[in-house]
Every structure is written in structure tokens, then in C-alpha cells.
Design a protein around this motif. Structure first.
Motif, short mmCIF file in Angstrom:
data_model
loop_
_atom_site.label_atom_id
_atom_site.label_comp_id
_atom_site.label_asym_id
_atom_site.label_seq_id
_atom_site.Cartn_x
_atom_site.Cartn_y
_atom_site.Cartn_z
N PRO A 57 0.82 -1.22 0.00
CA PRO A 57 0.00 0.00 0.00
C PRO A 57 0.86 1.27 0.00
CG PRO A 57 0.06 -0.92 2.21
CD PRO A 57 0.82 -1.87 1.33
N ILE A 58 1.80 1.31 -0.95
CA ILE A 58 2.70 2.45 -1.13
C ILE A 58 2.61 2.87 -2.57
CG2 ILE A 58 5.08 3.27 -0.94
CD1 ILE A 58 5.64 0.88 0.90
N ALA A 59 2.48 4.16 -2.82
CA ALA A 59 2.33 4.66 -4.19
C ALA A 59 3.68 4.73 -4.89
CB ALA A 59 1.69 6.04 -4.19
N ALA A 60 3.73 4.20 -6.10
CA ALA A 60 4.91 4.36 -6.93
C ALA A 60 5.01 5.81 -7.41
CB ALA A 60 4.84 3.41 -8.12
N VAL A 61 6.23 6.30 -7.56
CA VAL A 61 6.41 7.70 -7.98
C VAL A 61 7.03 7.81 -9.35
CG1 VAL A 61 6.59 8.56 -5.62
CG2 VAL A 61 8.65 7.78 -6.79
N PRO A 63 7.08 7.01 -13.44
CA PRO A 63 6.20 6.57 -14.53
C PRO A 63 6.71 5.24 -15.09
CG PRO A 63 7.52 8.49 -15.16
CD PRO A 63 7.82 8.20 -13.72
N PRO A 64 5.84 4.40 -15.68
CA PRO A 64 4.42 4.67 -15.96
C PRO A 64 3.50 4.27 -14.81
CG PRO A 64 5.03 2.59 -16.94
CD PRO A 64 6.28 3.12 -16.27
N ALA A 65 4.05 3.86 -13.67
CA ALA A 65 3.23 3.34 -12.59
C ALA A 65 2.89 4.38 -11.54
CB ALA A 65 3.94 2.17 -11.93
N THR A 66 3.11 5.64 -11.83
CA THR A 66 2.92 6.70 -10.84
C THR A 66 1.55 6.60 -10.17
OG1 THR A 66 4.36 8.16 -12.10
CG2 THR A 66 2.90 9.19 -10.47
N GLY A 67 1.56 6.55 -8.84
CA GLY A 67 0.32 6.49 -8.07
C GLY A 67 -0.22 5.11 -7.83
N ASN A 68 0.18 4.13 -8.64
CA ASN A 68 -0.28 2.76 -8.44
C ASN A 68 0.55 2.08 -7.34
OD1 ASN A 68 -2.37 2.51 -10.43
ND2 ASN A 68 -0.76 2.65 -11.98
N PRO A 69 0.08 0.97 -6.80
CA PRO A 69 0.84 0.31 -5.73
C PRO A 69 2.23 -0.14 -6.20
CG PRO A 69 -1.38 -0.59 -5.89
CD PRO A 69 -1.18 0.27 -7.08
N ASP A 120 -5.51 4.86 5.34
CA ASP A 120 -4.92 6.09 4.83
C ASP A 120 -3.67 5.84 3.99
OD1 ASP A 120 -3.19 5.30 6.81
OD2 ASP A 120 -3.23 7.19 7.93
N ALA A 121 -3.41 4.56 3.64
CA ALA A 121 -2.31 4.22 2.76
C ALA A 121 -2.75 4.37 1.30
CB ALA A 121 -1.82 2.80 3.03
N ASN A 122 -1.84 4.08 0.39
CA ASN A 122 -2.16 4.19 -1.04
C ASN A 122 -3.37 3.32 -1.39
OD1 ASN A 122 -1.58 4.95 -3.85
ND2 ASN A 122 -1.07 2.80 -4.10
N GLY A 123 -4.36 3.91 -2.05
CA GLY A 123 -5.59 3.23 -2.40
C GLY A 123 -6.74 3.59 -1.48
N GLY A 124 -6.46 4.28 -0.38
CA GLY A 124 -7.51 4.61 0.57
C GLY A 124 -8.25 5.89 0.27
N ASP A 128 -6.91 8.33 -5.43
CA ASP A 128 -5.82 7.43 -5.80
C ASP A 128 -6.16 6.69 -7.09
OD1 ASP A 128 -4.31 8.13 -3.63
OD2 ASP A 128 -5.01 6.46 -2.38
N PRO A 129 -5.16 6.38 -7.93
CA PRO A 129 -5.43 5.66 -9.18
C PRO A 129 -5.98 4.27 -8.98
CG PRO A 129 -3.27 6.70 -9.24
CD PRO A 129 -3.76 6.80 -7.83
N THR A 130 -5.66 3.63 -7.86
CA THR A 130 -6.13 2.28 -7.60
C THR A 130 -7.07 2.27 -6.40
OG1 THR A 130 -5.44 0.00 -7.16
CG2 THR A 130 -4.16 1.75 -6.12
N PRO A 131 -8.16 1.53 -6.45
CA PRO A 131 -9.09 1.51 -5.31
C PRO A 131 -8.64 0.55 -4.22
CG PRO A 131 -9.98 0.18 -7.09
CD PRO A 131 -8.69 0.78 -7.60
N HIS A 132 -8.66 1.00 -2.98
CA HIS A 132 -8.45 0.19 -1.79
C HIS A 132 -6.98 -0.21 -1.57
CE1 HIS A 132 -12.75 0.07 -1.86
NE2 HIS A 132 -12.81 -0.71 -2.92
N PRO A 133 -6.50 -0.01 -0.36
CA PRO A 133 -5.13 -0.44 -0.01
C PRO A 133 -5.00 -1.95 -0.03
CG PRO A 133 -5.98 1.19 1.55
CD PRO A 133 -7.14 0.73 0.74
#
Length: 326
Positions: A57-61, A63-69, A120-124, A128-133
């Protein structure tokens, strides 16, 4: 081990102790200084590096995965002592130095896999680009590649495991339940959806029991109808075993509870009494799924977010085995 075998082992140990007290025994001890009378019981660790990749549940920074887990590769999961430091505080292995959850206080045995997903992690967040941590493994039959996915309509495919959910999210006013997914069959082609998603739900904040249920999508088309199984209730925080098996398109998902504190072996029901096995769901996938590509997932994929919940979900995986045959 049965009673006869156990009694035989104790008898051998007693005879060996008597020999070691003699002069012959002392001479044997010179040549066999590391001899043990009874080996300690080992806990088998899950080899996630043999399973595939692991989403955090950490966002990539980059590209091309920016914001995804962020996904740990199988190479990053090969250290059986500890996952990469990047995974802390979401993923850890039970060890001599990690024996108690810092979140729930639950005991963690050596070899168990601890997965923590806060809302409150990535996806929460809805932005966020992806739903749910998620802290979740993705099967790769060809390690490092998604090229080995399989057809849900042909062959035999199974995933079995033992786990417990030791903490759930706290619902905000207007919401009661908290949920996470422990097992999936994910579809890639022709569907980007979920043929099978297995859920554990705490129905109310004060509930002392949780509910296990399963959902299947009836066709590969996005937004197609789903079928939901009846639920099985178990005590909050209790371990359970599962076996998710598809044989030529026929899904059978079984649950076993209770299971031993230390699961036995690597075959369902992992030491549970056969009378404790219940069938949670059966479903026959039809020809609309022919030619599709699918893969297993296992872990902690929470179904709540910042808009409805606080806190997070903690899952402790004790066993995970999987396989395929033509």
C-alpha cells in the motif's frame, strides 16, 4: 503423528538416553557432538518469492506506474529473514525478533507472514489511481512475468492456505461493517475483473464473530452480474483454512475451522478435523470464459477507505500453497 508412532519415538529416546550414560555412550558423544534427542518442531515459512510479486500500500512515484501500488518482485522477496526495508511497516515475517504485532498485540510465530493495511495508505483515497489499499501477493507461474496465466475453464488449479484476521477497520458513523479479501482468482483477458473474490467481514464494530463469504462474476464482461455465497461464521481473530479449487471450470471453495495453532503439513485442511470442513461455494463457469487468462492472489486487500473508515486491517498468513495440472 499417531499415538503408536509417538510412543515408539519416546521409547527410542529413552533407550538412547540409557546408552549415552554408559562408557560406550560417552565415546559416541565424542564423535557425535551435535546429536539431539528430539528436534524442535519447525514452522514452515511461506516462500512468497516462489509465488510471484507482492503489492504494497505504497504509491509508486516513477512513470508509468505513478500512483499505483509498488510491487515487490520475486527477487526482492527471496530473503527469508525479512522483506525489503521498503515494505516496513506493512509486511514482515515472523522471527526471533518479530513475535508480537505492533498493531493488535497478536502473537506472531516464526515463519508467519504479517500484513498491515491502513485505510490512509495508497488506495484509501478516492483520488488514488487504484481503489483500496492492499498488501497482497500475485501468482506468477513464470516468475518475473505475467506470461504464465491460466484458463479457468481447462485443467485443475488450486490455492490453499491458513490465516487469521486480527484487526479490522473502525467504521465511521453511518457505516457498520469492515471487510478484506484474503483470496482471489483474478481475470486479465478477456476480463479485467474478478472471477472469484473471497471476503471476510466483521458485520458490526462490537461483533465477536466474523463472516466468510465468496463472490463470483457470472460472465467476463465488465459490470456483469455476480453470485454471492451464503456465509460461514467463525470467532473474531480465529485461524481458518481454505481450499479454492477449479477443475475444468467448476469452482469449489472449502473452509475448515478450527485448525491447529501450528498448521500441519502443506495440504488442506492442514491438520483440521475432516468433520470441520464446510463447502462455502460451488460454481460452474460457462463457455463465455473460454480462452481467458487468470491468476491467483492472496493476502490482505481491504475493501474500505478513508471516506467510511479509520484504522486498518491486519492479516496473519500461516500457510499458502498452490498448484496446477493439465
Amino acid at each position: 503423528m499417531d499415538d503408536h508412532a509417538d510412543a515408539g519415538r519416546r521409547g527410542c529416546d529413552d533407550r538412547l538416553r540409557r546408552v549415552l550414560r554408559t562408557g560406550l555412550g560417552r565415546r559416541l558423544m565424542f564423535f557425535l557432538p551435535t546429536l539431539r534427542l528430539s528436534a524442535p518442531q519447525a514452522v514452515s515459512a511461506i516462500d512468497w518469492s516462489a509465488y510471484g510479486s507482492m503489492a504494497l500500500p505504497i504509491a509508486a512515484v516513477a512513470p508509468p506506474a505513478t500512483g499505483n501500488p509498488i510491487n515487490l518482485t520475486y527477487l526482492q522477496l527471496q530473503n527469508t529473514a525479512a522483506p525489503p526495508s521498503l515494505a516496513d511497516p506493512y509486511l514482515r515475517w515472523g522471527s526471533d525478533t518479530f513475535t508480537v504485532s505492533p498493531i493488535s498485540g497478536a502473537p506472531i510465530a516464526q515463519g508467519e507472514t504479517w500484513m498491515w493495511c491502513p485505510v490512509d495508505a495508497n488506495g484509501g483515497s478516492p483520488t488514488d489511481p487504484t481503489p483500496h489499499p492492499r498488501c497482497e501477493g500475485r501468482e506468477q507461474r513464470v516468475l518475473g512475468s505475467d506470461a504464465g496465466d491460466w484458463d479457468i475453464r481447462t485443467g485443475t488449479h488450486w490455492q490453499s492456505g491458513v490465516l487469521r484476521v486480527t484487526q479490522f477497520c473502525t467504521p465511521k458513523p453511518g457505516t457498520n461493517q469492515s471487510r478484506t479479501v484474503w483470496n482471489q482468482i483474478h481475470g486479465k483477458i478477456p476480463s479485467t475483473g474478478l472471477p472469484v473474490i473471497s471476503v471476510i467481514r466483521k458485520p458490526t464494530p462490537s461483533s465477536a464473530t466474523v463472516e466468510l463469504y465468496n463472490i463470483v462474476r457470472t460472465t467476463p464482461a465488465s459490470g456483469s452480474p455476480t453470485q454471492t455465497s451464503a456465509s460461514i461464521s467463525i470467532p473474531l481473530g480465529a485461524s481458518f483454512a481454505y481450499d479454492c479449487r477449479v477443475v475444468n471450470g467448476l469452482l469449489t471453495l472449502r473452509i475448515a475451522h478450527p485448525v491447529p495453532a501450528v498448521p500441519v503439513g502443506n495440504v488442506f485442511p492442514f491438520g483440521a478435523d475432516p468433520s470441520a470442513i464446510q463447502t462455502l461455494h460451488t460454481y460452474q463457469f460457462d463457455s463465455s470464459w473460454d480462452g481467458g487468462t487468470n491468476y491467483f492472489k492472496g493476502g490482505n486487500y481491504i475493501q474500505d477507505d478513508l471516506t467510511t473508515h479509520e484504522g486498518g486491517v491486519e492479516v496473519i498468513y500461516q500457510r499458502l500453497v498452490w498448484g496446477h495440472s493439465p
